[in-house]
Design a protein around this motif. Structure first.
Motif, PDB file in Angstrom:
ATOM      1  N   LYS A  32       0.807  -1.218   0.000  1.00 21.18           N
ATOM      2  CA  LYS A  32       0.000   0.000   0.000  1.00 21.18           C
ATOM      3  C   LYS A  32       0.840   1.268   0.000  1.00 21.18           C
ATOM      4  O   LYS A  32       0.430   2.293  -0.572  1.00 21.18           O
ATOM      5  N   TYR A  33       2.007   1.204   0.664  1.00 23.93           N
ATOM      6  CA  TYR A  33       2.866   2.385   0.787  1.00 23.93           C
ATOM      7  C   TYR A  33       4.313   1.992   0.484  1.00 23.93           C
ATOM      8  O   TYR A  33       5.158   1.943   1.384  1.00 23.93           O
ATOM      9  N   PRO A  34       4.635   1.655  -0.773  1.00 23.27           N
ATOM     10  CA  PRO A  34       5.967   1.144  -1.110  1.00 23.27           C
ATOM     11  C   PRO A  34       7.082   2.116  -0.738  1.00 23.27           C
ATOM     12  O   PRO A  34       6.955   3.338  -0.902  1.00 23.27           O
ATOM     13  N   ASN A  35       8.136   1.517  -0.194  1.00 23.90           N
ATOM     14  CA  ASN A  35       9.340   2.263   0.210  1.00 23.90           C
ATOM     15  C   ASN A  35       9.063   3.312   1.279  1.00 23.90           C
ATOM     16  O   ASN A  35       9.811   4.286   1.402  1.00 23.90           O
ATOM     17  N   ILE A  43       9.315 -12.975   1.704  1.00 21.53           N
ATOM     18  CA  ILE A  43       8.230 -12.691   2.639  1.00 21.53           C
ATOM     19  C   ILE A  43       7.146 -13.758   2.644  1.00 21.53           C
ATOM     20  O   ILE A  43       6.395 -13.900   3.620  1.00 21.53           O
ATOM     21  N   THR A  44       7.013 -14.534   1.566  1.00 21.21           N
ATOM     22  CA  THR A  44       6.096 -15.673   1.495  1.00 21.21           C
ATOM     23  C   THR A  44       6.798 -16.778   0.717  1.00 21.21           C
ATOM     24  O   THR A  44       7.864 -16.546   0.134  1.00 21.21           O
ATOM     25  N   PRO A  45       6.229 -17.973   0.657  1.00 18.75           N
ATOM     26  CA  PRO A  45       6.876 -19.033  -0.119  1.00 18.75           C
ATOM     27  C   PRO A  45       7.044 -18.715  -1.596  1.00 18.75           C
ATOM     28  O   PRO A  45       7.826 -19.374  -2.285  1.00 18.75           O
ATOM     29  N   SER A  46       6.346 -17.715  -2.092  1.00 23.04           N
ATOM     30  CA  SER A  46       6.432 -17.419  -3.521  1.00 23.04           C
ATOM     31  C   SER A  46       6.640 -15.949  -3.843  1.00 23.04           C
ATOM     32  O   SER A  46       6.507 -15.541  -5.002  1.00 23.04           O
ATOM     33  N   ALA A  47       6.987 -15.125  -2.856  1.00 21.12           N
ATOM     34  CA  ALA A  47       7.090 -13.684  -3.118  1.00 21.12           C
ATOM     35  C   ALA A  47       8.269 -13.060  -2.388  1.00 21.12           C
ATOM     36  O   ALA A  47       8.612 -13.451  -1.271  1.00 21.12           O
ATOM     37  N   ARG A  48       8.880 -12.073  -3.045  1.00 26.08           N
ATOM     38  CA  ARG A  48       9.925 -11.250  -2.444  1.00 26.08           C
ATOM     39  C   ARG A  48       9.374  -9.859  -2.176  1.00 26.08           C
ATOM     40  O   ARG A  48       8.592  -9.317  -2.975  1.00 26.08           O
ATOM     41  N   LEU A  49       9.790  -9.261  -1.069  1.00 29.92           N
ATOM     42  CA  LEU A  49       9.367  -7.896  -0.773  1.00 29.92           C
ATOM     43  C   LEU A  49       9.804  -6.928  -1.863  1.00 29.92           C
ATOM     44  O   LEU A  49       9.058  -6.037  -2.259  1.00 29.92           O
ATOM     45  N   SER A  50      11.031  -7.096  -2.348  1.00 25.01           N
ATOM     46  CA  SER A  50      11.549  -6.177  -3.365  1.00 25.01           C
ATOM     47  C   SER A  50      10.685  -6.213  -4.623  1.00 25.01           C
ATOM     48  O   SER A  50      10.446  -5.175  -5.254  1.00 25.01           O
ATOM     49  N   GLU A  51      10.190  -7.390  -4.976  1.00 23.83           N
ATOM     50  CA  GLU A  51       9.334  -7.493  -6.147  1.00 23.83           C
ATOM     51  C   GLU A  51       7.966  -6.882  -5.877  1.00 23.83           C
ATOM     52  O   GLU A  51       7.365  -6.247  -6.754  1.00 23.83           O
ATOM     53  N   ILE A  52       7.467  -7.049  -4.666  1.00 27.77           N
ATOM     54  CA  ILE A  52       6.185  -6.441  -4.293  1.00 27.77           C
ATOM     55  C   ILE A  52       6.276  -4.927  -4.370  1.00 27.77           C
ATOM     56  O   ILE A  52       5.370  -4.248  -4.877  1.00 27.77           O
ATOM     57  N   VAL A  53       7.381  -4.369  -3.886  1.00 34.66           N
ATOM     58  CA  VAL A  53       7.582  -2.920  -3.952  1.00 34.66           C
ATOM     59  C   VAL A  53       7.614  -2.452  -5.403  1.00 34.66           C
ATOM     60  O   VAL A  53       6.991  -1.457  -5.781  1.00 34.66           O
ATOM     61  N   ARG A  54       8.341  -3.195  -6.239  1.00 35.33           N
ATOM     62  CA  ARG A  54       8.455  -2.813  -7.653  1.00 35.33           C
ATOM     63  C   ARG A  54       7.080  -2.802  -8.328  1.00 35.33           C
ATOM     64  O   ARG A  54       6.739  -1.858  -9.044  1.00 35.33           O
ATOM     65  N   LEU A  55       6.296  -3.832  -8.057  1.00 37.80           N
ATOM     66  CA  LEU A  55       4.973  -3.905  -8.669  1.00 37.80           C
ATOM     67  C   LEU A  55       4.031  -2.838  -8.101  1.00 37.80           C
ATOM     68  O   LEU A  55       3.201  -2.296  -8.823  1.00 37.80           O
ATOM     69  N   SER A  56       4.166  -2.548  -6.803  1.00 35.44           N
ATOM     70  CA  SER A  56       3.293  -1.555  -6.175  1.00 35.44           C
ATOM     71  C   SER A  56       3.555  -0.155  -6.708  1.00 35.44           C
ATOM     72  O   SER A  56       2.638   0.667  -6.822  1.00 35.44           O
ATOM     73  N   LYS A  57       4.811   0.107  -7.062  1.00 33.53           N
ATOM     74  CA  LYS A  57       5.160   1.428  -7.594  1.00 33.53           C
ATOM     75  C   LYS A  57       4.768   1.566  -9.062  1.00 33.53           C
ATOM     76  O   LYS A  57       4.768   2.649  -9.618  1.00 33.53           O
ATOM     77  N   GLY A  58       4.405   0.422  -9.662  1.00 31.95           N
ATOM     78  CA  GLY A  58       3.922   0.443 -11.036  1.00 31.95           C
ATOM     79  C   GLY A  58       5.012   0.674 -12.044  1.00 31.95           C
ATOM     80  O   GLY A  58       4.760   1.106 -13.161  1.00 31.95           O
TER      81      GLY A  58
END
Length: 566
Positions: free
Chosen positions: A491-494, A551-566
């Motif tokens: 919701k609030y990347p970085n 952060i989960t069995p199939s996800a990285r925080l860094s990738e979540i941040v990248r996707l959240s920032k669009g």
């Protein structure tokens, strides 16, 4: 008999005797001055009722709730007034949401002081009304047997849950000559033969049936019966959130658990099923992700719902079942097993595809998402436990992103081997493991906890040491409140704030209590460390240092941040 023919006893003595008659053999407590008379009476009954003295009322309540989960009988927690009761409310809330039988005994101010906001006074009827099935105060010693009997009957009837009883200090020292009651009896609703016939008709017409198991009120025989019913009809079987131990996960009918982190393929199978046979669960938010399936049931005319529950008030409360069946789990499972198998119309391929999807989902990912020389791979840790723990080993955990690995990769083989709060309460794992080892000293008990989760009740290592309970504690350390960080980054990347943790050396922490502790920071070191913990005669804590980016069995925080920032 006349009242004068009964022995005169204090309210405290009547209480302890009533608990003994109701089958209580263990009480979890933090002592308080408001019930010193009960402690004195328990001293005389110590050969029949074991008193487990804890270091925090919240932990004591969690232990009592875990005891209720394991045994199906009310777990007993006893705390003092005011802060003691408010601390214990967390365990009561879990018992409410998890439908666990439990009784909270609360020391209360003297009757003549009531209503004046005297020292530590709380109106417990107002406080616990939303969290319990019943709240009552025992206002006279002569009523102790009556009210205790009703408390037990209420806790186990229909949808099980918690009851709170307050004990005024002066009532406990008051004397009375009164008869005791007999032990409570569980009354179960039984399925109507017409409903069972309708069920077989619906099954015979189905092309894509799915059996979903959950809820409380099960025992080993009921699990065997429902498995036989599923086997006779070759039904794909799933389990609700944190009810994975109701069905052998190795059985070729098992297709996964419906809850947080659900296998996307299983979620699709739920949507595509033309008949959902839901036995036991309430179909709450986690079991029907975000109530999504409620909408699909209303909108998809080709999908039918059979809902079996012990409490008639839960039937059609949210979901309009095509066939609601009010029945206890034991009664329904036995009746279902006795039904003639239906003539299947070709759902074997449906079952085979769902089972393959489940097996693919629990396979350890290769290659791992982390540097194997610096961090522990939780997928391989849980897979190792899956392959090496005894069938009856008990796994306890609290709440946090670390639980996603347990839910996904561990396979529960038999009933009452999973202890986890459906309420999502952190801190549950260690107290629950203590309760489990107290009840089943000969079984392996493993507690999982995140670094934030563990320190909520980490002091209960003192309780495990005091009662010589050699549990194994696995602390998953990623130096953050992982679940909250996950949502924060989405919701609030970085913009990280308030979710970092500064942790102690957890191995040294355990050693300070006299337990054993070891740090594991490489996956290949885990098997030897765990085998050492298995042979220990004291509690043994393994701190598992994991990659905070995974952060989960199939996800990285860094990738979540990248996707959240669009």
């Amino acid at each position: 008999m006349r009242s004068c023919d009964y022995p005169t006893r204090t309210g405290a003595e009547l209480l302890v005797d009533a608990l003994r008659i109701q089958g209580v053999d263990t009480i979890f407590c933090v002592p308080g001055e408001s019930f010193l008379s009960v402690l004195d009476a328990l001293r005389d009954a110590k050969d029949e009722i074991r008193l487990i003295v804890c270091r925090h009322e919240g932990a004591a309540a969690n232990m009592a709730e875990a005891h209720g989960k394991l045994t199906g009988t009310p777990g007993i927690c006893m705390v003092s007034r005011g802060p003691g009761a408010t601390h214990a409310s967390i365990g009561v809330h879990t018992a409410k949401q998890d439908s666990t039988p439990m009784i909270l005994l609360i020391g209360q101010v003297e009757r003549e002081f009531a209503g004046r906001e005297s020292f530590q006074e709380i109106d417990y009827r107002l406080m616990f009304a939303p969290l319990t099935k019943w709240v009552a105060e025992i206002d006279r010693a002569s009523r102790v047997p009556e009210i205790v009997s009703r408390a037990f009957q209420t806790a186990v009837s229909g949808r099980p849950g918690p009851v709170a009883l307050t004990l005024p200090a002066d009532m406990l020292t008051e004397t009375a000559a009164v008869a005791q009651t007999s032990r409570y009896k569980v009354a179960q609703a039984h399925p109507d033969p017409a409903d069972l016939h309708q069920l077989t008709v619906m099954l015979a017409r189905a092309q894509r049936p799915l059996l979903l198991l959950g809820g409380t009120g099960w025992d080993q025989s009921a699990c065997i019966d429902i498995a036989a019913f599923a086997e006779a009809n070759r039904l794909p079987a799933a389990t609700a959130f944190r009810f994975q131990d109701l069905f052998d996960n190795r059985n070729d009918l098992y297709i996964g658990d419906v809850g947080l982190g659900i296998n996307p393929s299983l979620a699709q199978y739920m949507r595509d099923a033309d008949l959902l046979l839901v036995v036991g669960p309430r179909l709450s938010e986690n079991t029907s992700p975000g109530y999504e399936f409620l909408m699909s049931l209303r909108l998809n005319e080709g999908q039918q719902l059979v809902h079996v529950h012990a409490d008639p008030e839960e039937l059609c409360r949210l979901y309009q079942a095509d066939l609601p069946i009010n029945a206890g789990m034991r009664a329904f499972a036995a009746a279902a097993r006795g039904l003639d198998p239906v003539k299947r119309t070709g759902w074997q391929s449906w079952l085979d595809a769902a089972r393959r999807s489940y097996l693919d989902h629990i396979a350890v990912p290769e290659p791992p998402m982390y540097d194997s020389k610096r961090f522990v791979d939780m997928s391989q840790v849980v897979a190792y436990l899956r392959d090496h723990l005894p069938v009856d080993a008990i796994i306890a955990n609290g709440a946090g992103n670390y639980t996603a690995w347990i839910h996904r990769f561990y396979q529960y083989r038999t009933f009452r081997t999973q202890l986890a709060p459906r309420s999502g309460a952190m801190g549950y794992g260690l107290p629950a493991a203590i309760a489990a080892k107290t009840r089943y000293p000969g079984r392996v008990v493993v507690a999982f906890a995140g670094d934030g989760c563990f320190l909520m009740y980490g002091q209960e290592l003192a309780t495990a040491m005091k009662y010589s309970l050699p549990i194994i504690v696995l602390v998953v350390n990623n130096a953050m409140y992982g679940t909250i960080r996950l949502h924060q980054e989405r919701k609030y990347p970085n913009r990280v704030y308030g979710t970092d943790l500064l942790n102690p050396d957890f191995a040294a922490f355990a050693q300070a209590f006299g337990a054993q502790g070891k740090i594991v920071d490489r996956t290949e070191d885990f098997p030897a460390a765990f085998e050492e913990a298995l042979t220990a005669e004291t509690p043994f804590l393994l701190e598992l240092r994991v990659d905070p980016d995974v952060i989960t069995p199939s996800a990285r925080l860094s990738e979540i941040v990248r996707l959240s920032k669009g």
